[in-house]
Design a protein around this motif. Structure first.
Motif, PDB file in Angstrom:
ATOM      1  N   THR A 303     -10.561  -1.969  -4.875  1.00  0.00           N
ATOM      2  CA  THR A 303      -9.640  -0.921  -4.413  1.00  0.00           C
ATOM      3  C   THR A 303     -10.441   0.176  -3.708  1.00  0.00           C
ATOM      4  N   ARG A 347      -2.072  -2.577   4.480  1.00  0.00           N
ATOM      5  CA  ARG A 347      -1.992  -2.731   3.035  1.00  0.00           C
ATOM      6  C   ARG A 347      -0.604  -2.411   2.501  1.00  0.00           C
ATOM      7  N   ASP A 348      -0.171  -3.247   1.565  1.00  0.00           N
ATOM      8  CA  ASP A 348       1.095  -2.979   0.874  1.00  0.00           C
ATOM      9  C   ASP A 348       0.864  -2.856  -0.626  1.00  0.00           C
ATOM     10  N   SER A 349      -0.432  -2.642  -0.994  1.00  0.00           N
ATOM     11  CA  SER A 349      -0.793  -2.473  -2.407  1.00  0.00           C
ATOM     12  C   SER A 349      -2.066  -1.629  -2.471  1.00  0.00           C
ATOM     13  N   ILE A 350      -2.579  -1.431  -3.658  1.00  0.00           N
ATOM     14  CA  ILE A 350      -3.780  -0.604  -3.838  1.00  0.00           C
ATOM     15  C   ILE A 350      -5.058  -1.371  -3.524  1.00  0.00           C
ATOM     16  N   PHE A 351      -4.959  -2.680  -3.337  1.00  0.00           N
ATOM     17  CA  PHE A 351      -6.150  -3.504  -3.151  1.00  0.00           C
ATOM     18  C   PHE A 351      -6.631  -3.483  -1.701  1.00  0.00           C
ATOM     19  N   PRO A 354      -5.956  -8.576   1.311  1.00  0.00           N
ATOM     20  CA  PRO A 354      -4.758  -9.364   0.951  1.00  0.00           C
ATOM     21  C   PRO A 354      -5.119 -10.728   0.372  1.00  0.00           C
TER      22      PRO A 354
END
Length: 395
Positions: A303, A347-351, A354
């Protein structure tokens, strides 16, 4: 099992193809389950006097349940005058009020035991003496069957995911449980099995089943068998098994050269221009692992918090490997840095990246290898090995 020919009362009852014989003699009650000509289980109750605890001509009584060799005792919370107790019949002698009340009480216990056995046998593939005692006393008794213990173990492990257990490790526990459940149903034809019935032959048969039915090689089957061994060892140490059946069974592991990509093969992946986003993501993740040395699970968990800058402004990744928990600080070179920036806006998340499931990732890597003309088994592990060996060849 030997049947007492001096039974005074007995009757047969047939249900669902299973013949049940209930019989009652003066000292014991027998319940024998039979399917066809094959005896499946025997259940016996004895009433015993505890002479070592005798006080002032009164002796306390207990019951002993035996099912297929497993024996358990429990107190009846009652006592009897020593001079009227008959050890051979397990009943009080004579027609006194005390004798008649005690014998009626014991008959009542026998009836309750048959009812409990009926209920437990309907709900369970196997019924143990401990389960019978627990049902009669109304207490929760720890199950003594293999799948139930395994399921309880997995329930505990699932709660540790993200704390000190990786999801991938738990997946192996779950897979081993499912394969064991299949083995019992297909080969043993049971829904579960008593821990005391798990022997060395069972262990060897299960390992053979994994290799034959699922075409697992030595190393793949070893991973599942090691988890299974952990369960049997735990049961042995907990006193649930008299001996660890996996103790004398040596698990084999073959050392394999995971291989590596040559400089030309690596460059072919770098130069590859995918015509779809799916393969583009897989290629980028593979190259990121190659130029950082991170494994799949560590890469998937990265992250923004793992990005740090040094005094010169260069970006580093400062994290710990998921599996070993060891520190892993790596300076970002041009290629991995460009990959992070590429997906920064998407990004569509905290990571950071993908990353898809490991199974899909390895499947798509093989597709890329085929397109690039690489005749090797390209997996996520190969990126890390290529990282080291390719550098040696470049130098």
């Amino acid at each position: 099992h030997r049947f007492d020919m001096n039974l005074k009362v007995g009757h047969f009852e047939k249900k669902g193809g299973t013949l049940r014989l209930f019989s009652n003699c003066s000292s014991t009650i027998y319940l024998i389950l039979m399917t066809g000509k094959h005896m499946k289980s025997t259940f016996r109750i004895l009433f015993l006097a505890r002479w070592e605890l005798e006080k002032i001509d009164k002796v306390p009584l207990c019951a002993r349940i035996t099912i297929d060799g497993e024996k358990v005792k429990f107190s009846l919370k009652s006592e009897v005058s020593s001079n009227i107790w008959d050890p051979k019949s397990g009943r009080a002698k004579g027609q006194t009020k005390e004798a008649l009340q005690l014998n009626r009480y014991h008959d009542s216990i026998k009836g309750q035991m048959i009812m409990h056995y009926h209920s437990l046998s309907e709900a369970n593939e196997v019924v143990t003496a401990s389960m019978m005692r627990g049902a009669f006393l109304g207490t929760n008794i720890k199950s003594n069957t293999l799948l139930t213990v395994f399921e309880e173990f997995n329930d505990r492990q699932e709660k540790l995911i993200g704390i000190d257990l990786a999801q991938s490790t738990f997946n192996k526990y779950d897979l081993t449980y499912r394969r064991l459940k299949e083995f019992l149903k297909v080969k043993i034809r049971k829904n579960d099995i008593l821990l005391c019935q798990v022997d060395r032959n069972f262990v060897m048969d299960f390992e053979a089943y994994l290799k034959i039915e699922y075409k697992l090689d030595t190393n793949s089957s070893e991973k599942l068998m090691r988890i299974f061994k952990r369960i049997t060892t735990m049961c042995f140490k907990n006193g649930q098994m008299p001996k660890d059946p996996s103790c004398d069974h040596k698990l084999k592991k073959v050392k394999k050269d995971r291989g590596y990509l040559t400089k030309a093969e690596l460059e072919s992946i770098i130069d590859y221009k995918p015509d779809n986003k799916r393969l583009e993501k897989v290629r980028d993740i593979f190259l990121f692992c190659r130029f950082t040395g991170y494994d799949y699970s560590t890469t998937a968990a990265l992250t923004d918090k793992d990005l740090v800058a040094d005094d010169d402004g260069a970006l580093w990744i400062d994290t710990h490997r998921i599996k070993t928990k060891t520190a892993a600080k790596v300076k970002l070179l041009d290629i991995p840095l460009s990959i992070i920036k590429k997906y920064e806006r998407k990004r569509d998340s905290i990571f950071l990246l993908p990353v898809m499931s490991n199974a899909k990732y390895n499947l798509y890597l093989k597709e890329i290898a085929s397109i690039c003309g690489i005749e090797k088994n390209v997996t996520s592990h190969l990126a890390r090995h290529t990282n080291y060996l390719t550098e040696l060849r470049v130098l």
